[in-house]
Enzyme design. Structure first.
Site, mmCIF file in Angstrom:
data_model
loop_
_atom_site.group_PDB
_atom_site.id
_atom_site.type_symbol
_atom_site.label_atom_id
_atom_site.label_comp_id
_atom_site.label_asym_id
_atom_site.label_seq_id
_atom_site.Cartn_x
_atom_site.Cartn_y
_atom_site.Cartn_z
ATOM 1 N N LYS A 5 32.049 103.775 -22.803
ATOM 2 C CA LYS A 5 33.426 103.601 -23.301
ATOM 3 C C LYS A 5 33.598 102.251 -23.973
ATOM 4 C CE LYS A 5 35.880 106.831 -20.355
ATOM 5 N NZ LYS A 5 36.875 107.029 -19.316
ATOM 6 N N LYS A 31 28.133 116.166 -22.561
ATOM 7 C CA LYS A 31 29.101 116.856 -21.689
ATOM 8 C C LYS A 31 30.413 117.134 -22.443
ATOM 9 C CE LYS A 31 31.569 113.110 -19.635
ATOM 10 N NZ LYS A 31 32.341 112.525 -18.607
ATOM 11 N N LYS A 37 37.165 114.924 -22.805
ATOM 12 C CA LYS A 37 38.478 114.746 -23.443
ATOM 13 C C LYS A 37 38.387 113.768 -24.598
ATOM 14 C CE LYS A 37 40.492 114.739 -18.963
ATOM 15 N NZ LYS A 37 41.164 113.950 -17.945
HETATM 16 P P1 TYM Z 1 38.045 112.755 -15.178
HETATM 17 O O1 TYM Z 1 39.516 112.743 -15.325
HETATM 18 O O2 TYM Z 1 37.203 112.322 -16.335
HETATM 19 O O3 TYM Z 1 37.544 114.171 -14.749
HETATM 20 C C1 TYM Z 1 38.117 114.857 -13.646
HETATM 21 C C2 TYM Z 1 37.103 115.724 -12.931
HETATM 22 O O4 TYM Z 1 36.502 116.639 -13.865
HETATM 23 C C3 TYM Z 1 35.082 116.509 -13.813
HETATM 24 N N1 TYM Z 1 34.542 116.726 -15.163
HETATM 25 C C4 TYM Z 1 33.572 117.579 -15.429
HETATM 26 N N2 TYM Z 1 32.863 118.424 -14.646
HETATM 27 C C5 TYM Z 1 31.928 119.194 -15.255
HETATM 28 N N3 TYM Z 1 31.660 119.150 -16.589
HETATM 29 C C6 TYM Z 1 32.333 118.325 -17.406
HETATM 30 N N4 TYM Z 1 32.076 118.319 -18.709
HETATM 31 C C7 TYM Z 1 33.348 117.485 -16.838
HETATM 32 N N5 TYM Z 1 34.211 116.573 -17.353
HETATM 33 C C8 TYM Z 1 34.935 116.111 -16.309
HETATM 34 C C9 TYM Z 1 34.835 115.073 -13.334
HETATM 35 O O5 TYM Z 1 33.559 114.918 -12.772
HETATM 36 C C10 TYM Z 1 35.948 114.885 -12.336
HETATM 37 O O6 TYM Z 1 35.584 115.453 -11.079
HETATM 38 N N6 TYM Z 1 37.286 108.637 -12.496
HETATM 39 C C11 TYM Z 1 37.712 110.019 -12.428
HETATM 40 C C12 TYM Z 1 39.117 110.185 -11.878
HETATM 41 C C13 TYM Z 1 39.284 109.568 -10.544
HETATM 42 C C14 TYM Z 1 38.771 110.051 -9.302
HETATM 43 C C15 TYM Z 1 39.197 109.135 -8.328
HETATM 44 C C16 TYM Z 1 37.986 111.163 -8.968
HETATM 45 C C17 TYM Z 1 39.984 108.428 -10.276
HETATM 46 N N7 TYM Z 1 39.925 108.175 -8.945
HETATM 47 C C18 TYM Z 1 38.864 109.310 -6.967
HETATM 48 C C19 TYM Z 1 37.656 111.326 -7.615
HETATM 49 C C20 TYM Z 1 38.087 110.410 -6.651
HETATM 50 C C21 TYM Z 1 37.688 110.589 -13.826
HETATM 51 O O7 TYM Z 1 37.788 109.894 -14.806
HETATM 52 O O8 TYM Z 1 37.621 111.924 -13.887
#
Ligand code: TYM
Length: 336
Positions: free
Chosen positions: A113, A199, A202
């Site tokens: 990022k 992957k 967004k």
């Molecule tokens: P985020 O918002 O990017 O994604 C949310 C969840 O979706 C999963 N994910 C995917 N799984 C499979 N294939 C993909 N292409 C894909 N893209 C996203 C992510 O692995 C995630 O489970 N940092 C985290 C948000 C967060 C969080 C937390 C998660 C903040 N605090 C505490 C767990 C516990 C994030 O940016 O996810």
């Protein structure tokens, strides 16, 4: 016996895609009968990249509606907004002061990022995994169900908990519980429709690369029709030369609810011209009930807000004592 606890969240950055659904939310739905689930909207994480104040709160509400539309039941699970609990930011600060900077410099997501943002990288973007550690450890969960891309952040969370316990815990009495990640084999890494080695994300500038949960049937069909494929005949899983084929078959498996073996057998002699309409129809049908429920929920803001108010109270009942426990262990013990 209390149920074991789960904690997870998603950033409130725009609409959710199939990766978020298949990698995260769908698993939470399956787990909620057996676990005490704490699921939140990570709006403080969203602002590590610029967000429009006019849409920030609306995106949070949309994500809450998405959770419920996908099958999270507010009577079974606690759904809450990260920014409504100051405990998250406060614990993050305490963790900041015990986390070596080089642990954060190693984070792959930060490096990726930061590269995209050039000169404008905020301290928040680098500090993001520390806030994530606070999100998790405040609730002392047993498991944290996430997609594969979050693995490194969970390892960091475990390292921060370990360091805190080592520095401030008593020999046999750690301050915080150290949670385990839960990363499923299927769906943990849903790939882009335009490049099967990247992957689904967004932040990909191409809208064609992902299917959003709110896409119309026409948009879904068009995106799948245009998805990158190869010239081979016959479809197969797990051929490293054919990442797109593996990804699209994986999507079909998950969205049709079949086993991998059944999909492999069904598709082994198919060409793309036969498979793509099948995948498009399966995707449209899998998302149809979710989209209908989502629209209904977005028309009932009073209900959504009441779910979030209840969630806040339930979350705070766990988060406040945990924060106080850490503060006491670190020496913040003055009282009148
Ligand atoms: P985020 O918002 O990017 O994604 C949310 C969840 O979706 C999963 N994910 C995917 N799984 C499979 N294939 C993909 N292409 C894909 N893209 C996203 C992510 O692995 C995630 O489970 N940092 C985290 C948000 C967060 C969080 C937390 C998660 C903040 N605090 C505490 C767990 C516990 C994030 O940016 O996810």
């Amino acid at each position: 016996m209390p149920q074991p606890r789960i904690l997870s969240g998603i950033q409130t950055t725009g609409t959710m895609h199939l990766g978020n659904y298949l990698g995260a939310i769908r698993n939470w739905v399956e787990l909620q009968a057996e676990y005490d689930c704490f699921l939140f909207m990570a709006d403080l994480h969203a602002i590590t990249v610029p967000q429009d104040p006019k849409t920030l709160a609306e995106n949070t509400l949309r994500l809450a509606a998405t959770y419920i539309a996908c099958g999270i039941d507010p009577d079974q699970s606690t759904i809450f907004v990260q920014s409504q609990l100051p405990e998250h930011s406060e614990l993050a600060w305490l963790f900041n002061c015990i986390t070596p900077i080089n642990w954060l410099e190693r984070m792959i997501q930060f490096k990726e990022k930061a590269l995209k943002q050039g000169e404008n990288v905020s301290v928040g973007l680098m500090d993001y995994p520390v806030l994530q550690a606070a999100d998790i450890l405040l609730y002392e969960p047993d498991l944290v169900p996430v997609g594969e891309d979050q693995k490194q952040h969970l390892e960091l969370t475990r390292d921060i908990a370990g360091r805190l316990n080592h520095q401030f815990g008593k020999k046999k009495k750690p301050v915080l519980k150290v949670p385990e990640p839960l990363i499923r084999e299927t769906g943990a890494r849903v790939m882009s429709l335009t490049d099967g080695t990247k992957k689904m994300s967004k932040s990909d500038p191409s809208d064609q690369s992902r299917i959003d949960l709110t896409d119309t049937p026409q948009a879904i069909t068009k995106k799948i029709k245009r998805a990158k494929t190869d010239l081979e005949r016959g479809l197969e899983f797990d051929n490293p030369e054919r990442p797109e084929c593996n990804n699209l078959l994986g999507l079909y498996q998950l969205l049709s609810g079949q086993t991998k073996a059944a999909v492999a057998a069904e598709c082994k002699d198919m060409g793309w011209g036969q498979f793509k309409p099948l995948l498009a129809e399966t995707t449209v049908e899998a998302l149809r009930p979710i989209q209908a429920k989502y629209t209904e929920l977005m028309d009932d803001r009073t209900y959504l807000l009441s779910v979030l108010a209840d969630g806040k109270a339930q979350a705070q009942a766990i988060a406040t004592p945990t924060l106080n426990k850490v503060k006491t262990a670190m020496g913040f013990t003055l009282s009148a």
